[in-house]
Scaffold this motif. Structure first.
Motif, PDB file in Angstrom:
ATOM      1  N   VAL A  68       0.850  -1.194   0.000  1.00  0.00           N
ATOM      2  CA  VAL A  68       0.000   0.000   0.000  1.00  0.00           C
ATOM      3  C   VAL A  68       0.885   1.242   0.000  1.00  0.00           C
ATOM      4  N   THR A  69       0.417   2.274  -0.686  1.00  0.00           N
ATOM      5  CA  THR A  69       1.132   3.552  -0.737  1.00  0.00           C
ATOM      6  C   THR A  69       0.168   4.676  -0.373  1.00  0.00           C
ATOM      7  N   PHE A  70       0.740   5.809   0.001  1.00  0.00           N
ATOM      8  CA  PHE A  70      -0.056   6.929   0.486  1.00  0.00           C
ATOM      9  C   PHE A  70       0.334   8.198  -0.260  1.00  0.00           C
ATOM     10  N   ASP A  71      -0.640   9.119  -0.374  1.00  0.00           N
ATOM     11  CA  ASP A  71      -0.332  10.413  -0.981  1.00  0.00           C
ATOM     12  C   ASP A  71       0.200  11.368   0.092  1.00  0.00           C
ATOM     13  N   ALA A  72       0.420  12.617  -0.293  1.00  0.00           N
ATOM     14  CA  ALA A  72       1.006  13.596   0.623  1.00  0.00           C
ATOM     15  C   ALA A  72       0.111  13.874   1.822  1.00  0.00           C
ATOM     16  N   HIS A  73      -1.162  13.583   1.707  1.00  0.00           N
ATOM     17  CA  HIS A  73      -2.106  13.817   2.800  1.00  0.00           C
ATOM     18  C   HIS A  73      -2.354  12.559   3.637  1.00  0.00           C
ATOM     19  N   GLY A  74      -1.627  11.491   3.341  1.00  0.00           N
ATOM     20  CA  GLY A  74      -1.788  10.257   4.105  1.00  0.00           C
ATOM     21  C   GLY A  74      -2.925   9.376   3.644  1.00  0.00           C
ATOM     22  N   GLU A  75      -3.527   9.707   2.507  1.00  0.00           N
ATOM     23  CA  GLU A  75      -4.616   8.893   1.985  1.00  0.00           C
ATOM     24  C   GLU A  75      -4.058   7.763   1.114  1.00  0.00           C
ATOM     25  N   LEU A  76      -4.791   6.673   1.044  1.00  0.00           N
ATOM     26  CA  LEU A  76      -4.364   5.540   0.242  1.00  0.00           C
ATOM     27  C   LEU A  76      -4.358   5.882  -1.249  1.00  0.00           C
ATOM     28  N   LYS A  77      -3.297   5.477  -1.930  1.00  0.00           N
ATOM     29  CA  LYS A  77      -3.234   5.612  -3.383  1.00  0.00           C
ATOM     30  C   LYS A  77      -3.553   4.247  -3.985  1.00  0.00           C
ATOM     31  N   ILE A  78      -4.669   4.151  -4.701  1.00  0.00           N
ATOM     32  CA  ILE A  78      -5.126   2.884  -5.254  1.00  0.00           C
ATOM     33  C   ILE A  78      -5.367   3.059  -6.747  1.00  0.00           C
ATOM     34  N   THR A  79      -4.745   2.230  -7.546  1.00  0.00           N
ATOM     35  CA  THR A  79      -4.952   2.266  -8.987  1.00  0.00           C
ATOM     36  C   THR A  79      -5.467   0.920  -9.453  1.00  0.00           C
ATOM     37  N   ALA A  80      -6.228   0.960 -10.537  1.00  0.00           N
ATOM     38  CA  ALA A  80      -6.839  -0.259 -11.056  1.00  0.00           C
ATOM     39  C   ALA A  80      -5.830  -1.071 -11.864  1.00  0.00           C
ATOM     40  N   SER A  81      -6.029  -2.371 -11.884  1.00  0.00           N
ATOM     41  CA  SER A  81      -5.233  -3.229 -12.755  1.00  0.00           C
ATOM     42  C   SER A  81      -5.616  -2.965 -14.210  1.00  0.00           C
ATOM     43  N   ALA A  82      -4.744  -3.361 -15.116  1.00  0.00           N
ATOM     44  CA  ALA A  82      -5.025  -3.156 -16.536  1.00  0.00           C
ATOM     45  C   ALA A  82      -6.230  -3.958 -16.992  1.00  0.00           C
ATOM     46  N   SER A  83      -6.508  -5.055 -16.305  1.00  0.00           N
ATOM     47  CA  SER A  83      -7.604  -5.940 -16.725  1.00  0.00           C
ATOM     48  C   SER A  83      -8.910  -5.670 -15.994  1.00  0.00           C
ATOM     49  N   SER A  84      -8.957  -4.695 -15.109  1.00  0.00           N
ATOM     50  CA  SER A  84     -10.158  -4.434 -14.317  1.00  0.00           C
ATOM     51  C   SER A  84     -11.370  -4.216 -15.209  1.00  0.00           C
ATOM     52  N   SER A  85     -12.492  -4.843 -14.831  1.00  0.00           N
ATOM     53  CA  SER A  85     -13.648  -4.865 -15.719  1.00  0.00           C
ATOM     54  C   SER A  85     -14.943  -4.781 -14.916  1.00  0.00           C
ATOM     55  N   PRO A  86     -15.988  -4.196 -15.491  1.00  0.00           N
ATOM     56  CA  PRO A  86     -17.298  -4.176 -14.820  1.00  0.00           C
ATOM     57  C   PRO A  86     -17.935  -5.561 -14.726  1.00  0.00           C
ATOM     58  N   ARG A  87     -17.353  -6.565 -15.374  1.00  0.00           N
ATOM     59  CA  ARG A  87     -17.900  -7.919 -15.304  1.00  0.00           C
ATOM     60  C   ARG A  87     -17.167  -8.781 -14.265  1.00  0.00           C
ATOM     61  N   ASP A  88     -16.281  -8.179 -13.494  1.00  0.00           N
ATOM     62  CA  ASP A  88     -15.429  -8.969 -12.599  1.00  0.00           C
ATOM     63  C   ASP A  88     -16.196  -9.701 -11.503  1.00  0.00           C
ATOM     64  N   PHE A  89     -17.366  -9.189 -11.121  1.00  0.00           N
ATOM     65  CA  PHE A  89     -18.145  -9.847 -10.068  1.00  0.00           C
ATOM     66  C   PHE A  89     -19.293 -10.693 -10.617  1.00  0.00           C
ATOM     67  N   ASP A  90     -19.282 -10.950 -11.910  1.00  0.00           N
ATOM     68  CA  ASP A  90     -20.354 -11.767 -12.486  1.00  0.00           C
ATOM     69  C   ASP A  90     -20.396 -13.167 -11.886  1.00  0.00           C
ATOM     70  N   PHE A  91     -19.238 -13.663 -11.434  1.00  0.00           N
ATOM     71  CA  PHE A  91     -19.187 -15.005 -10.864  1.00  0.00           C
ATOM     72  C   PHE A  91     -20.080 -15.152  -9.636  1.00  0.00           C
ATOM     73  N   LEU A  92     -20.420 -14.028  -8.977  1.00  0.00           N
ATOM     74  CA  LEU A  92     -21.182 -14.082  -7.736  1.00  0.00           C
ATOM     75  C   LEU A  92     -22.691 -14.163  -7.946  1.00  0.00           C
ATOM     76  N   VAL A  93     -23.158 -13.893  -9.143  1.00  0.00           N
ATOM     77  CA  VAL A  93     -24.604 -13.850  -9.367  1.00  0.00           C
ATOM     78  C   VAL A  93     -25.206 -15.225  -9.040  1.00  0.00           C
ATOM     79  N   GLY A  94     -26.228 -15.213  -8.196  1.00  0.00           N
ATOM     80  CA  GLY A  94     -26.894 -16.461  -7.824  1.00  0.00           C
ATOM     81  C   GLY A  94     -27.043 -16.593  -6.321  1.00  0.00           C
ATOM     82  N   ARG A  95     -27.365 -17.796  -5.865  1.00  0.00           N
ATOM     83  CA  ARG A  95     -27.573 -18.080  -4.449  1.00  0.00           C
ATOM     84  C   ARG A  95     -26.445 -18.966  -3.941  1.00  0.00           C
TER      85      ARG A  95
END
Length: 406
Positions: A228-255
């Motif tokens: 984990v890395t932080f900015d000058a204000h101490g907040e977390l710096k988080i960047t997305a992976s190159a493959s990040s997708s809006p379909r990434d949680f499709d595996f969870l659909v269901g019961r």
């Protein structure tokens, strides 16, 4: 009889090769081969461990069980009269997984009867010692001692029955670790012949985590938590992976049915865990940019791992995909708080997602990470860890594995 009752707990197994036969078939006096038992000229037992004996041999044991008992009415008298009864058994892993304690409950002569066994591994001798105490005597008995050789565990002790010295043998057969079987035998001739006098067939109750799932409910050393890395204000710096997708949680659909293992005390070097079950129903929202689920259990542990009250507990997760940053934000609200937690934020890479946020726990600043391991999409594993030193070290405090309800 106190001494006889004690042994019934110690081995839920028939002799090797007997599990598929009717219990009556092994309850006659029979010759037994005992490769790890010798009797000295003075009559003492010399018990040696098998080459494979391990501190992991009872890892299958923790959980909740339904027990079918079958007990010979009269022992060492060539009897073939049996009595049957039911019991329950709840087993807990203790001492950082190197020992087990269980609570056995049944009714004897119309009165409640409880027993407790303590199963301990001696790292020097590689032998297991299994102690027993019950509600009739309140006395800890001499342990049966032995080890597993493959799927069969055999344990011995000296005892007295009806005024006569006997050897006691207890065996576990864990060919199927979800349907373990125990047998007890007595020998009145120094182990030349044995008479089986008690059998217990234990079946793991529905909803119990079980050994196969339990293997998934721990940190995978092959998966590192990203730095984990932080900015000058101490907040977390988080960047997305190159493959990040809006379909990434499709595996969870269901019961889903979810099996949990949760640390009882966090950031206190605790080694005690509580296991429980829940259900979850997931579906997509907001077209391609959202996902939500509803979580339900009546077994949610209380503070410091106290057992669930049986009252309904519900939670809702809302997951939103930011189309600009390609980051997911995961929000959680629970029925016992009714306040939306700060979201954990992150993305997936190679079927493993890490999501971070800053939070406080008991007045301490912590960083929280959620991990979704979906390398096996039919058995996804969620984990949570806290860091109190800005990500230098982490303590995992909660795991769950999900199984799809078909």
């Amino acid at each position: 009889m106190k001494k006889a009752l004690r042994k019934m707990f110690f081995s839920v197994a028939l002799a090797s090769g007997l599990a598929g036969l009717p219990l009556q078939a092994h309850c006659q006096t029979a010759v037994s081969v005992d490769n790890h038992l010798k009797i000295t000229p003075s009559g003492e037992l010399e018990i040696t461990s098998s080459a494979s004996s391990s501190a992991d041999d009872f890892n299958w044991y923790a959980g909740k069980w339904k027990v079918q008992n079958k007990k010979l009415t009269t022992r060492l008298s060539n009897s073939n009269d049996w009595t049957t009864f039911e019991a329950t058994d709840e087993v807990h892993s203790i001492l950082n997984g190197t020992a087990f304690m269980n609570q056995y409950k049944t009714t004897v002569d119309g009165k409640p009867f409880e027993g407790m066994s303590l199963t301990l591994f001696d790292a020097k001798t590689k032998l297991w010692k299994i102690y027993w105490a019950d509600s009739r005597s309140g006395v800890m008995d001499v342990p049966v001692v032995g080890s597993f050789d493959g799927k069969i565990g055999t344990f011995y002790s000296k005892d007295v029955y009806n005024g006569k010295p006997v050897l006691v043998k207890a065996q576990w057969d864990i060919t199927n670790p979800d349907k373990a079987v125990w047998s007890q035998a007595f020998s009145a001739d120094n182990g030349k012949t044995w008479e089986w006098n008690w059998h217990m067939s234990e079946e793991r109750l529905a909803g119990d985590v079980g050994p196969a799932r339990r293997k998934l409910l721990k940190a995978d050393p092959a998966l590192a938590i990203p730095a984990v890395t932080f900015d000058a204000h101490g907040e977390l710096k988080i960047t997305a992976s190159a493959s990040s997708s809006p379909r990434d949680f499709d595996f969870l659909v269901g019961r889903w049915r979810m099996y949990h293992r949760r640390l009882n005390k966090r950031l206190e070097n605790c080694q005690d865990w509580t296991e429980f079950e829940s259900t979850d129903e997931n579906f997509r929202i907001l077209g391609d940019v959202g996902d939500t689920d509803t979580y339900y259990t009546t077994e949610m542990p209380g503070p410091d791992g106290t057992r669930g009250s049986g009252k309904p507990f519900e939670g809702v997760t809302v997951r939103l995909f930011d189309t600009k940053t390609k980051l997911w934000s995961l929000y959680w609200v629970a029925s016992n708080v009714s306040a939306l937690d700060p979201p954990v934020v992150g993305s997936f890479e190679n079927n493993v997602g890490h999501f971070f946020c800053k939070d406080t726990f008991k007045g301490r600043d912590v960083i929280v990470v959620f991990r979704w391991d979906v390398r096996d999409k039919d058995n996804p594993v969620w984990s949570q860890a806290f860091s109190a030193d800005k990500g230098k070290t982490w303590e995992w405090n909660w795991y769950n594995v999900s199984e799809r309800i078909k």
